[in-house]
Motif scaffolding. Structure first.
Motif, PDB file in Angstrom:
ATOM      1  N   TRP A 291       0.834  -1.202   0.000  1.00 15.56           N
ATOM      2  CA  TRP A 291       0.000   0.000   0.000  1.00 15.56           C
ATOM      3  C   TRP A 291       0.870   1.254   0.000  1.00 15.56           C
ATOM      4  N   GLY A 292       0.332   2.333  -0.541  1.00 13.22           N
ATOM      5  CA  GLY A 292       0.961   3.643  -0.349  1.00 13.22           C
ATOM      6  C   GLY A 292       0.825   4.044   1.108  1.00 13.22           C
ATOM      7  N   PHE A 293       1.804   4.771   1.633  1.00  9.86           N
ATOM      8  CA  PHE A 293       1.811   5.103   3.063  1.00  9.86           C
ATOM      9  C   PHE A 293       0.620   5.958   3.481  1.00  9.86           C
ATOM     10  N   SER A 294       0.057   6.739   2.547  1.00  8.18           N
ATOM     11  CA  SER A 294      -1.037   7.636   2.951  1.00  8.18           C
ATOM     12  C   SER A 294      -2.423   7.081   2.590  1.00  8.18           C
ATOM     13  N   ILE A 295      -2.478   5.840   2.100  1.00  6.00           N
ATOM     14  CA  ILE A 295      -3.783   5.190   1.857  1.00  6.00           C
ATOM     15  C   ILE A 295      -4.528   5.096   3.191  1.00  6.00           C
ATOM     16  N   PRO A 296      -5.813   5.454   3.256  1.00  7.20           N
ATOM     17  CA  PRO A 296      -6.539   5.372   4.534  1.00  7.20           C
ATOM     18  C   PRO A 296      -6.594   3.929   5.063  1.00  7.20           C
ATOM     19  N   PHE A 297      -6.479   3.802   6.374  1.00 11.02           N
ATOM     20  CA  PHE A 297      -6.547   2.490   7.041  1.00 11.02           C
ATOM     21  C   PHE A 297      -7.839   1.768   6.654  1.00 11.02           C
ATOM     22  N   HIS A 298      -8.945   2.502   6.639  1.00 14.20           N
ATOM     23  CA  HIS A 298     -10.254   1.912   6.323  1.00 14.20           C
ATOM     24  C   HIS A 298     -10.225   1.222   4.949  1.00 14.20           C
ATOM     25  N   GLU A 299      -9.554   1.867   3.998  1.00 13.39           N
ATOM     26  CA  GLU A 299      -9.469   1.300   2.645  1.00 13.39           C
ATOM     27  C   GLU A 299      -8.630   0.027   2.629  1.00 13.39           C
ATOM     28  N   ALA A 300      -7.514   0.045   3.375  1.00 13.45           N
ATOM     29  CA  ALA A 300      -6.615  -1.115   3.415  1.00 13.45           C
ATOM     30  C   ALA A 300      -7.256  -2.323   4.101  1.00 13.45           C
ATOM     31  N   LEU A 301      -8.260  -2.074   4.953  1.00 11.36           N
ATOM     32  CA  LEU A 301      -8.964  -3.185   5.617  1.00 11.36           C
ATOM     33  C   LEU A 301      -9.832  -3.979   4.635  1.00 11.36           C
ATOM     34  N   ASN A 302     -10.118  -3.406   3.492  1.00  7.96           N
ATOM     35  CA  ASN A 302     -10.756  -4.148   2.400  1.00  7.96           C
ATOM     36  C   ASN A 302     -12.087  -4.790   2.808  1.00  7.96           C
ATOM     37  N   GLY A 303     -12.883  -4.019   3.567  1.00 11.98           N
ATOM     38  CA  GLY A 303     -14.217  -4.513   3.929  1.00 11.98           C
ATOM     39  C   GLY A 303     -14.285  -5.266   5.242  1.00 11.98           C
ATOM     40  N   PHE A 304     -13.133  -5.452   5.915  1.00 11.65           N
ATOM     41  CA  PHE A 304     -13.156  -6.142   7.216  1.00 11.65           C
ATOM     42  C   PHE A 304     -13.579  -5.148   8.285  1.00 11.65           C
ATOM     43  N   HIS A 305     -14.768  -5.349   8.827  1.00 14.23           N
ATOM     44  CA  HIS A 305     -15.211  -4.428   9.881  1.00 14.23           C
ATOM     45  C   HIS A 305     -16.284  -5.068  10.762  1.00 14.23           C
ATOM     46  N   PRO A 306     -15.877  -6.065  11.578  1.00  8.55           N
ATOM     47  CA  PRO A 306     -16.867  -6.696  12.454  1.00  8.55           C
ATOM     48  C   PRO A 306     -17.376  -5.754  13.547  1.00  8.55           C
ATOM     49  N   ALA A 307     -16.526  -4.803  13.969  1.00  8.55           N
ATOM     50  CA  ALA A 307     -16.852  -3.859  15.049  1.00  8.55           C
ATOM     51  C   ALA A 307     -15.787  -2.765  14.996  1.00  8.55           C
TER      52      ALA A 307
END
Length: 353
Positions: A291-307
């Protein structure tokens, strides 16, 4: 599951006749595969089929950190005695302090120290102010507002999940944080997630979890022993719950958890906050991609969001997202090894603000 994954990996290789090989395959796959094969060799070799080949290293690392453990247990016991008298601001400051202790505890990683001593010999409490500039992403405020709002809304149950990394000193720092969360009523159940087999040398298994509580309880130091008694009681009363699951020792990234391990994903969805400790969890959260260093964390999680979740790690892999534009370049100019030495840390949150 492993054979399916290897087949899947082979299908991703450009040449159809190419097979996955050690030097040409992703680090995450080959490293997990190695530990899986070590485990296979042991379980097929009775009478040592339940032997933890890394136990001696883990034990030594814990005993070498004794003075730091005593200092933390003493601090915790003094804090818990007066916790009712703290105003909101003081409570928040203590929360931040114990979060930072848990972060810097993540430096003690035997899989990266190549067998060298990896214990905590100094009192980390005295270093927190000096270490603050090395926190590259600091979302502690978000964690505070999430948990303090849960507390104010008087929810019947506030559940915090901690996905563990290393046993030994780091696990002590996680226990100290968990104890504080219960004592301050920022949570009333802590669910710990560890490994089902010995993994990455120092990762926590249920044996390490129980062994540590016993060691602390049996200490001849008054406050250390008191912590052990309290923690054993938390387990007995169901305020602390340990879980393991095969998924944590598979090579999959976490964005496929809902398909590969829907039971685990459903379990994590019950948490109000999930804390992911350490480097391997970060690699799996972000798919270990370039990933690029400034890519948002939310984007890098690629849909993983149980909580709502937060990664708490010291940097030991060439992977970091969510930095400010130019931040990585500045770091590279002043410290070319900034990504891999464990000198820098993050509290990186993804969830409602």
């Amino acid at each position: 599951m492993w054979n399916q994954y290897l087949e899947h990996h082979q299908s991703l290789l450009k040449e159809s006749d190419e097979t996955p090989r050690w030097f040409y395959s992703p680090w995450l796959l080959v490293e997990c595969y190695m530990y899986r094969r070590i485990h296979e060799a042991v379980i097929q070799s009775p009478p040592i089929d339940d032997f933890d080949v890394f136990k001696e290293s883990k034990t030594q690392s814990f005993f070498e950190s004794q003075e730091s453990v005593i200092a933390l247990c003493t601090y915790l016991q003094e804090l818990v005695r007066t916790i009712e008298d703290l105003d909101e601001n003081q409570l928040k400051n203590e929360f931040f302090k114990l979060l930072q202790i848990s972060l810097w505890g993540n430096k003690c990683d035997l899989s990266l120290s190549a067998g060298e001593a990896s214990s905590q010999k100094t009192n980390v409490l005295n270093s927190l102010q000096d270490l603050k500039p090395f926190i590259l992403v600091n979302d502690m405020e978000h964690l505070w507002s999430l948990l303090s709002n849960c507390k104010k809304s008087e929810k019947t149950s506030i559940r915090v999940a901690i996905v563990l990394d290393n046993s030994g000193f780091e696990l002590v720092t996680d226990f100290i944080l968990a104890d504080f969360l219960l004592s301050s009523k920022l949570a009333n159940e802590i669910h710990f997630y560890g490994k089902s087999i010995p993994w990455f040398v120092s990762d926590t298994t249920v044996r390490d979890f129980n062994w540590l509580i016993d060691q602390v309880k049996c200490s001849n130091h008054k406050w250390m022993s008191k912590c052990g008694v309290d923690w054993e009681n938390d387990v007995k009363m169901g305020r602390w719950v340990y879980h393991d699951h095969i998924f944590w020792t598979l090579p999959h990234e976490y964005c496929v958890m809902s398909q590969v391990a829907p039971d685990l994903y459903a379990e994590l969805q019950k948490a109000h906050l999930i804390l992911f400790k350490g480097d391997l969890n970060y690699r799996k959260l972000t798919g270990d991609r370039k990933w690029g260093f400034s890519i948002p964390f939310h984007e890098a999680l690629n849909g993983f969001h149980p909580a709502p979740l937060c990664s708490i790690r010291t940097l030991k892999a060439e992977l970091q997202v969510g930095l400010q534009p130019g931040q990585a370049e500045q770091l590279m100019a002043s410290d070319p090894t900034w990504l891999t030495t464990g000198k820098y840390g993050i509290f990186q949150y993804d969830g409602p603000l």
